[in-house]
Design an enzyme around this catalytic site. Sequence first.
Site, mmCIF file in Angstrom:
data_model
loop_
_atom_site.group_PDB
_atom_site.id
_atom_site.type_symbol
_atom_site.label_atom_id
_atom_site.label_comp_id
_atom_site.label_asym_id
_atom_site.label_seq_id
_atom_site.Cartn_x
_atom_site.Cartn_y
_atom_site.Cartn_z
ATOM 1 N N CYS A 120 3.771 -6.375 -2.445
ATOM 2 C CA CYS A 120 3.340 -5.179 -3.163
ATOM 3 C C CYS A 120 4.397 -4.067 -3.061
ATOM 4 C CB CYS A 120 1.977 -4.741 -2.633
ATOM 5 S SG CYS A 120 1.138 -3.497 -3.627
ATOM 6 N N HIS A 121 4.077 -2.964 -2.398
ATOM 7 C CA HIS A 121 5.026 -1.869 -2.199
ATOM 8 C C HIS A 121 5.873 -2.065 -0.937
ATOM 9 C CE1 HIS A 121 2.480 -0.032 -5.223
ATOM 10 N NE2 HIS A 121 3.381 0.925 -5.368
ATOM 11 N N GLY A 136 0.835 -1.189 0.000
ATOM 12 C CA GLY A 136 0.000 0.000 0.000
ATOM 13 C C GLY A 136 0.872 1.241 0.000
ATOM 14 N N ARG A 137 0.345 2.333 0.505
ATOM 15 C CA ARG A 137 1.118 3.569 0.514
ATOM 16 C C ARG A 137 1.973 3.746 1.764
ATOM 17 N NH1 ARG A 137 -3.588 6.780 -0.509
ATOM 18 N NH2 ARG A 137 -2.666 8.324 0.832
ATOM 19 N N TYR A 184 5.121 -5.111 -6.424
ATOM 20 C CA TYR A 184 4.190 -4.562 -7.399
ATOM 21 C C TYR A 184 5.025 -4.052 -8.582
ATOM 22 C CZ TYR A 184 0.292 -2.264 -9.537
ATOM 23 O OH TYR A 184 -0.679 -1.905 -10.438
ATOM 24 N N GLU A 196 5.891 4.054 1.684
ATOM 25 C CA GLU A 196 6.479 5.298 1.167
ATOM 26 C C GLU A 196 7.082 6.141 2.289
ATOM 27 O OE1 GLU A 196 3.338 7.428 -0.755
ATOM 28 O OE2 GLU A 196 3.235 6.048 -2.445
#
Length: 185
Positions: free
Chosen positions: A117-118, A87-88, A137, A91
Site C-alpha cells: 500500500c503506502h 496506511g498513514r 497503492y 507518511e
Amino acid sequence: MAKVLIITGDFVEDYENMVPFQALLAMGHEVDAVCPDKKAGDSIATSIHDFEGDQTYTEKRGHNFVLNASFDDINPEDYQGLYLPGGRAPEYLRLNAKVIEIIRHFAANNKPIASVCHGPQLLSAAGVIEGKKISAYPACQPEMLMAGALWVELPMDGAITDGTLVTAPAWPAHPAMLKQFVALL
C-alpha cells in the site's frame, strides 16, 4: 525459521499490520513489531481502509495494536526480513533517520523486504527502489516513478517480486505477497 522486523506506527492500516504479523508467527517465524519512540507493551492506533466504491479508499478507526519489541533496542543485523505495512504511518515514519537507515541496511544486504500500500513510501524515501519493479497503492505511483522505480500496475490482490523486494497495492494482496515474501525468507 526467520526473524522478521515490522516497522509500524500510529494509523498504520489495521489489516496490513495485524494479518502479516499473525500469519508470520503462525508459520513459525519470530516477529518483532516496533515503532519509533515506543517500547514493547506500548500500543499504536490503527485505521481500517476499505474499498466501498468511492474514488479512493475510506478510513475508519481500527484496533489498538500492542508492540512486542522496543524500537531503540533493535539491531537490523539480527533480522532476516523486513515488513513495511501501509496506511498513514509511512507518511511520518519516512522522516525518521533511523527508520531510513534500517531500510537501507536490508536493501544493501539483500535481505527480503515486503511492503504494501503506502509502505513503499518508506522505500522511496530510503532511495532503494531505483530500477526496481514496484507496486503500491495507485496514489503512490507518481512518487515511485520520481524515485526511479519501474511502476507495475497490479490488481488489488496482486503482488510482485523483484530480487529481494516484494510489493503490493493493498491488503487484499496478503496471500500473494506473503507467499512471495516467505519464499525469500
